[in-house]
Write a protein that holds these residues in place. Structure first.
Motif, PDB file in Angstrom:
ATOM      1  N   SER A  48       0.841  -1.197   0.000  1.00  0.00           N
ATOM      2  CA  SER A  48       0.000   0.000   0.000  1.00  0.00           C
ATOM      3  C   SER A  48       0.877   1.249   0.000  1.00  0.00           C
ATOM      4  O   SER A  48       1.796   1.367   0.819  1.00  0.00           O
ATOM      5  CB  SER A  48      -0.898   0.036   1.237  1.00  0.00           C
ATOM      6  N   GLY A  88      -8.233   1.476  -0.306  1.00  0.00           N
ATOM      7  CA  GLY A  88      -8.596   1.076  -1.657  1.00  0.00           C
ATOM      8  C   GLY A  88      -7.945  -0.210  -2.120  1.00  0.00           C
ATOM      9  O   GLY A  88      -7.444  -1.002  -1.337  1.00  0.00           O
ATOM     10  N   CYS A  92      -5.891   1.934  -6.834  1.00  0.00           N
ATOM     11  CA  CYS A  92      -6.736   2.984  -6.278  1.00  0.00           C
ATOM     12  C   CYS A  92      -6.179   4.373  -6.591  1.00  0.00           C
ATOM     13  O   CYS A  92      -4.978   4.606  -6.510  1.00  0.00           O
ATOM     14  CB  CYS A  92      -6.828   2.812  -4.766  1.00  0.00           C
ATOM     15  N   GLN A  93      -7.049   5.291  -6.973  1.00  0.00           N
ATOM     16  CA  GLN A  93      -6.683   6.691  -7.128  1.00  0.00           C
ATOM     17  C   GLN A  93      -7.226   7.419  -5.901  1.00  0.00           C
ATOM     18  O   GLN A  93      -8.430   7.532  -5.710  1.00  0.00           O
ATOM     19  CB  GLN A  93      -7.287   7.269  -8.399  1.00  0.00           C
ATOM     20  N   TYR A 101     -14.481  10.297   1.393  1.00  0.00           N
ATOM     21  CA  TYR A 101     -14.316   9.082   2.194  1.00  0.00           C
ATOM     22  C   TYR A 101     -15.384   9.001   3.278  1.00  0.00           C
ATOM     23  O   TYR A 101     -15.982   7.945   3.491  1.00  0.00           O
ATOM     24  CB  TYR A 101     -12.932   9.036   2.848  1.00  0.00           C
ATOM     25  N   GLN A 151      -6.394  -5.658   2.980  1.00  0.00           N
ATOM     26  CA  GLN A 151      -7.490  -5.193   2.138  1.00  0.00           C
ATOM     27  C   GLN A 151      -8.276  -6.337   1.484  1.00  0.00           C
ATOM     28  O   GLN A 151      -9.061  -6.104   0.582  1.00  0.00           O
ATOM     29  CB  GLN A 151      -6.957  -4.241   1.061  1.00  0.00           C
ATOM     30  N   HIS A 170     -14.060  -8.076  -0.728  1.00  0.00           N
ATOM     31  CA  HIS A 170     -13.020  -7.505  -1.591  1.00  0.00           C
ATOM     32  C   HIS A 170     -11.776  -8.380  -1.514  1.00  0.00           C
ATOM     33  O   HIS A 170     -11.409  -8.838  -0.440  1.00  0.00           O
ATOM     34  CB  HIS A 170     -12.663  -6.080  -1.167  1.00  0.00           C
TER      35      HIS A 170
END
Length: 177
Positions: A48, A88, A92-93, A101, A151, A170
């Protein structure tokens, strides 16, 4: 496609009924008064990217802001949703402001969790029970993925009165193919 030999269903605390839970991000310098997230030098933690103080506070125990949320706060379903959204996926952007958020966390939380008002005290309480679910086969973890990652998750949110179960899943870095 595999023969499951063990299932874990861990109860996730779900007691928060207000987004004021996150006000400390403004008061402690993680987010400016304008809502912009304070930036920092890029770093990586467990695949991340950390490019701001918010992600540092969420991920790094040696962060100046990690202790804004206690260990029990970090187990709350509201916090988990917020953290998952902020971090994310693999591509992820990130947002530069906190508002999206918080808005998305609130909307998702309201859709997933059921509440009821006590007619006598007028207090709102959460009636749903949240479980974080994992399954194992003879090779180890197989659901929600065969690789553990912060995540990667599967939640079951059970509403006992409506007899509904919502699933939130996810898999980090995964594709549908």
């Amino acid at each position: 496609g595999s023969k499951v030999t063990k299932i874990e269903a861990t109860v996730v605390p779900c007691t928060q009924i207000s987004m004021s839970f996150f006000d400390c991000l403004y008061t402690e310098g993680v987010v400016r008064e304008t809502g912009h997230i304070v930036k920092c030098y890029d770093d990586y933690y467990d695949d991340s990217l950390i490019s701001d103080e918010l992600r540092k506070a969420l991920l790094l125990e040696d962060s100046d802001h990690y202790d804004l949320f206690s260990q029990s706060d970090r187990k709350e379903f509201l916090f988990c949703l917020f953290k998952h959204l902020c971090l994310g996926g693999a591509v992820c952007q990130f947002e530069d402001v906190l508002g999206p958020y918080l808005e998305t966390t609130k909307a998702l939380y309201k859709d997933l969790v059921s509440v009821q008002k006590n007619p006598e005290t007028k207090e709102i309480s959460i009636t749903s029970t949240v479980f974080r679910v994992s399954a194992y086969d003879e090779n180890g973890l197989c659901y929600p993925s065969n690789k553990s990652h912060e995540q990667t998750f599967a939640y079951l949110i059970v509403d006992p009165f409506r007899r509904h179960v919502h699933t939130l899943y996810h898999r980090f870095g995964g594709s549908i193919f």
